[in-house]
Design a protein around this motif. Structure first.
Motif, PDB file in Angstrom:
ATOM      1  N   LEU A  28      38.644  44.655  43.302  1.00  0.00           N
ATOM      2  CA  LEU A  28      39.964  44.663  43.938  1.00  0.00           C
ATOM      3  C   LEU A  28      40.327  46.035  44.494  1.00  0.00           C
ATOM      4  CD1 LEU A  28      40.249  41.817  42.715  1.00  0.00           C
ATOM      5  CD2 LEU A  28      42.580  42.437  42.034  1.00  0.00           C
ATOM      6  N   CYS A  29      39.813  47.100  43.866  1.00  0.00           N
ATOM      7  CA  CYS A  29      40.141  48.470  44.294  1.00  0.00           C
ATOM      8  C   CYS A  29      39.036  49.100  45.141  1.00  0.00           C
ATOM      9  CB  CYS A  29      40.447  49.340  43.083  1.00  0.00           C
ATOM     10  SG  CYS A  29      41.879  48.780  42.133  1.00  0.00           S
ATOM     11  N   HIS A  30      38.099  48.290  45.616  1.00  0.00           N
ATOM     12  CA  HIS A  30      37.096  48.708  46.601  1.00  0.00           C
ATOM     13  C   HIS A  30      36.319  49.963  46.183  1.00  0.00           C
ATOM     14  CE1 HIS A  30      39.074  45.703  48.970  1.00  0.00           C
ATOM     15  NE2 HIS A  30      40.163  46.428  49.165  1.00  0.00           N
ATOM     16  N   ASP A  31      35.918  50.008  44.907  1.00  0.00           N
ATOM     17  CA  ASP A  31      35.032  51.064  44.404  1.00  0.00           C
ATOM     18  C   ASP A  31      35.602  52.473  44.545  1.00  0.00           C
ATOM     19  OD1 ASP A  31      33.048  49.368  43.486  1.00  0.00           O
ATOM     20  OD2 ASP A  31      31.944  49.384  45.378  1.00  0.00           O
ATOM     21  N   ILE A  32      36.932  52.609  44.540  1.00  0.00           N
ATOM     22  CA  ILE A  32      37.512  53.952  44.637  1.00  0.00           C
ATOM     23  C   ILE A  32      37.153  54.794  43.416  1.00  0.00           C
ATOM     24  CG2 ILE A  32      39.698  53.366  43.531  1.00  0.00           C
ATOM     25  CD1 ILE A  32      39.094  55.780  46.511  1.00  0.00           C
ATOM     26  N   SER A  33      36.768  54.139  42.304  1.00  0.00           N
ATOM     27  CA  SER A  33      36.385  54.877  41.103  1.00  0.00           C
ATOM     28  C   SER A  33      35.051  55.588  41.254  1.00  0.00           C
ATOM     29  CB  SER A  33      36.324  53.920  39.903  1.00  0.00           C
ATOM     30  OG  SER A  33      35.390  52.877  40.142  1.00  0.00           O
ATOM     31  N   VAL A  34      34.264  55.227  42.283  1.00  0.00           N
ATOM     32  CA  VAL A  34      32.997  55.933  42.556  1.00  0.00           C
ATOM     33  C   VAL A  34      33.381  57.185  43.338  1.00  0.00           C
ATOM     34  CG1 VAL A  34      30.663  55.708  43.478  1.00  0.00           C
ATOM     35  CG2 VAL A  34      31.879  53.678  42.654  1.00  0.00           C
ATOM     36  N   HIS A  35      33.794  58.210  42.601  1.00  0.00           N
ATOM     37  CA  HIS A  35      34.576  59.276  43.218  1.00  0.00           C
ATOM     38  C   HIS A  35      33.788  60.526  43.584  1.00  0.00           C
ATOM     39  CE1 HIS A  35      38.581  60.404  44.397  1.00  0.00           C
ATOM     40  NE2 HIS A  35      38.482  61.568  43.791  1.00  0.00           N
ATOM     41  N   VAL A  36      32.652  60.757  42.944  1.00  0.00           N
ATOM     42  CA  VAL A  36      31.910  62.001  43.212  1.00  0.00           C
ATOM     43  C   VAL A  36      31.472  62.085  44.673  1.00  0.00           C
ATOM     44  CG1 VAL A  36      29.940  63.436  42.549  1.00  0.00           C
ATOM     45  CG2 VAL A  36      31.184  62.138  40.799  1.00  0.00           C
ATOM     46  N   PRO A  37      30.815  61.066  45.234  1.00  0.00           N
ATOM     47  CA  PRO A  37      30.417  61.182  46.645  1.00  0.00           C
ATOM     48  C   PRO A  37      31.599  61.282  47.599  1.00  0.00           C
ATOM     49  CG  PRO A  37      30.017  58.953  45.823  1.00  0.00           C
ATOM     50  CD  PRO A  37      30.314  59.809  44.631  1.00  0.00           C
ATOM     51  N   ALA A  42      50.558  38.603  35.569  1.00  0.00           N
ATOM     52  CA  ALA A  42      50.649  38.386  37.012  1.00  0.00           C
ATOM     53  C   ALA A  42      51.068  39.670  37.726  1.00  0.00           C
ATOM     54  CB  ALA A  42      51.646  37.267  37.312  1.00  0.00           C
ATOM     55  N   TRP A  43      52.016  40.404  37.149  1.00  0.00           N
ATOM     56  CA  TRP A  43      52.441  41.679  37.733  1.00  0.00           C
ATOM     57  C   TRP A  43      51.277  42.663  37.799  1.00  0.00           C
ATOM     58  CZ3 TRP A  43      57.288  41.713  34.139  1.00  0.00           C
ATOM     59  CH2 TRP A  43      58.317  40.990  34.747  1.00  0.00           C
ATOM     60  N   PHE A  44      50.525  42.719  36.714  1.00  0.00           N
ATOM     61  CA  PHE A  44      49.418  43.674  36.660  1.00  0.00           C
ATOM     62  C   PHE A  44      48.335  43.310  37.671  1.00  0.00           C
ATOM     63  CE2 PHE A  44      45.695  45.728  34.558  1.00  0.00           C
ATOM     64  CZ  PHE A  44      46.170  47.029  34.597  1.00  0.00           C
ATOM     65  N   PHE A  45      48.057  42.013  37.806  1.00  0.00           N
ATOM     66  CA  PHE A  45      47.065  41.587  38.793  1.00  0.00           C
ATOM     67  C   PHE A  45      47.536  41.913  40.202  1.00  0.00           C
ATOM     68  CE2 PHE A  45      45.125  38.690  41.790  1.00  0.00           C
ATOM     69  CZ  PHE A  45      43.789  38.696  41.415  1.00  0.00           C
ATOM     70  N   ALA A  46      48.789  41.606  40.508  1.00  0.00           N
ATOM     71  CA  ALA A  46      49.319  41.884  41.844  1.00  0.00           C
ATOM     72  C   ALA A  46      49.325  43.382  42.123  1.00  0.00           C
ATOM     73  CB  ALA A  46      50.734  41.319  41.979  1.00  0.00           C
ATOM     74  N   GLY A  47      49.679  44.186  41.128  1.00  0.00           N
ATOM     75  CA  GLY A  47      49.656  45.637  41.305  1.00  0.00           C
ATOM     76  C   GLY A  47      48.260  46.164  41.559  1.00  0.00           C
ATOM     77  N   THR A  48      47.272  45.568  40.888  1.00  0.00           N
ATOM     78  CA  THR A  48      45.880  45.971  41.121  1.00  0.00           C
ATOM     79  C   THR A  48      45.444  45.575  42.527  1.00  0.00           C
ATOM     80  OG1 THR A  48      45.440  45.622  38.759  1.00  0.00           O
ATOM     81  CG2 THR A  48      43.528  45.849  40.206  1.00  0.00           C
ATOM     82  N   ALA A  49      45.859  44.390  42.974  1.00  0.00           N
ATOM     83  CA  ALA A  49      45.549  43.967  44.343  1.00  0.00           C
ATOM     84  C   ALA A  49      46.189  44.902  45.360  1.00  0.00           C
ATOM     85  CB  ALA A  49      46.022  42.534  44.571  1.00  0.00           C
ATOM     86  N   LEU A  50      47.404  45.358  45.098  1.00  0.00           N
ATOM     87  CA  LEU A  50      48.065  46.296  46.007  1.00  0.00           C
ATOM     88  C   LEU A  50      47.359  47.650  46.016  1.00  0.00           C
ATOM     89  CD1 LEU A  50      51.858  45.598  45.350  1.00  0.00           C
ATOM     90  CD2 LEU A  50      50.527  45.025  47.397  1.00  0.00           C
ATOM     91  N   THR A  51      46.703  47.998  44.922  1.00  0.00           N
ATOM     92  CA  THR A  51      45.906  49.227  44.910  1.00  0.00           C
ATOM     93  C   THR A  51      44.772  49.127  45.915  1.00  0.00           C
ATOM     94  OG1 THR A  51      46.430  49.458  42.557  1.00  0.00           O
ATOM     95  CG2 THR A  51      44.688  50.864  43.418  1.00  0.00           C
ATOM     96  N   GLY A  52      44.244  47.912  46.103  1.00  0.00           N
ATOM     97  CA  GLY A  52      43.245  47.708  47.151  1.00  0.00           C
ATOM     98  C   GLY A  52      43.811  47.997  48.526  1.00  0.00           C
TER      99      GLY A  52
END
Length: 347
Positions: A275-284, A69-79
């Motif tokens: 959850l992190c809104h594609d921030i990993s698509v970083h090159v562009p 639950a902590w990890f999920f909430a932390g990932t949501a906060l990354t969003g």
């Protein structure tokens, strides 16, 4: 000396030697830069709903399920951070005051001062992978490392190794609250943002402790916050680090190499990317910060289609083996080999 540097640059860049970043940007479809308020606010809504889901899960989970639950909430906060990230780059809304307001609100639960982050992050984009200038975790040289105290050496050894996931906490605390890091014209904005998060923490934290106890504060804020910093640390490290991605000194640094070939696209499990809104698509994103996060995939495909034959656009998959190739090797800057591991010092 200049002729030698020019030759080295030409040999390294090959067909890109006469290409500017503006040339690359011009090849992207105009649709990549279009702001869509519906998509932007959908991201906000998704992040709010997922954070609520995460906190409900924390409240209802037995002790043995709390880490999930902590990890999920932390990932949501990354969003939430990614929403603020778009605001900081003025790619969330057309009006600056909307970007500033939403950015401050999105960063509040993370205790991140919006303007200090925005200003320092802009510096990172202007000087990506420029050795000793980029402020997003440039690697230390062997000489710098050996000249530091044992305490600093140990801290660096831990943050570049298996405890990489804590490094962004040091980065957050170390530079974003220090007004000496900002030009005189920007200090007022930095002070306002710092005051906002300090006041927020001064009200919310005592209230949580008074009503929920110390354990409630740890359970509902600290642990999800650490989960957020896991992703903050991981994304920052992965986006700019690989055994063969070179940081360059000022004299030989080239913006096209740094932004197009020096940044990494990494595929994560789908739920994380959503959850992190594609921030990993970083090159562009490093080609142009004006591209909203919901248009990054379109821009990435365009870059591959247009420039893929001339330069290797890095695409990786998030696995433990991939992370180990970074945290077990990419330790100290080397001008020819990119990195050498700590164990090289013992030889």
């Amino acid at each position: 000396m200049t002729a030698t540097l020019d030759r080295l640059s030409t040999d390294r860049l090959g067909p890109l030697e006469n290409v500017t970043l503006r040339d690359v940007i011009k090849t992207l479809p105009k649709e990549c830069f279009e702001k869509n308020s519906r998509k932007a606010w959908q991201q906000v809504g998704l992040s709010i709903v997922m954070a609520i889901v995460g906190y409900v899960a924390i409240a209802l989970s037995p002790w043995f399920l709390l880490p999930f639950a902590w990890f999920f909430a932390g990932t949501a906060l990354t969003g939430w951070f990614v929403v603020g990230h778009d605001c900081g780059h003025r790619s969330f809304a057309k009006r600056r005051w909307v970007n500033d307001l939403v950015g401050h609100i999105a960063f509040l639960p993370l205790i991140y001062p919006f303007h200090p982050w925005r200003l320092l992050h802009d510096h990172h984009h202007r000087h990506t992978n420029k050795q000793d200038v980029d402020n997003a975790w440039h690697p230390w040289s062997i000489e710098t490392f050996t000249s530091e105290s044992k305490l600093m050496q140990t801290a660096y050894w831990l943050m570049r190794g298996r405890l990489w996931w804590l490094a962004s906490i040091i980065h957050w605390a170390g530079i974003h609250f220090n007004l000496s890091n900002f030009a005189e014209r920007d200090k007022r904005k930095a002070q306002v943002s710092i005051a906002v998060v300090v006041i927020f923490a001064a009200i919310v934290f005592p209230t949580m402790i008074a009503t929920l106890g110390i354990w409630g504060w740890v359970k509902f804020w600290l642990m999800p916050w650490l989960g957020y910093h896991f992703w903050m640390s991981t994304f920052t490290l992965v986006h700019h680090t690989a055994p063969d991605i070179q940081f360059r000194p000022v004299e030989t640094w080239n913006e096209v190499e740094a932004q197009l070939a020096g940044t990494v696209h990494c595929d994560y499990p789908k739920w994380i990317e959503v959850l992190c809104h594609d921030i990993s698509v970083h090159v562009p994103h490093h080609i142009s910060t004006g591209i909203p996060s919901y248009n990054l995939r379109m821009a990435h495909q365009s870059l591959k289609d247009t420039w893929g034959d001339q330069v290797r656009i890095r695409e990786e998959k998030f696995t433990w083996n991939f992370m180990r190739s970074i945290v077990d090797h990419c330790h100290l800057y080397h001008p020819e080999q990119a990195y050498v591991p700590f164990k090289a010092l013992r030889r």
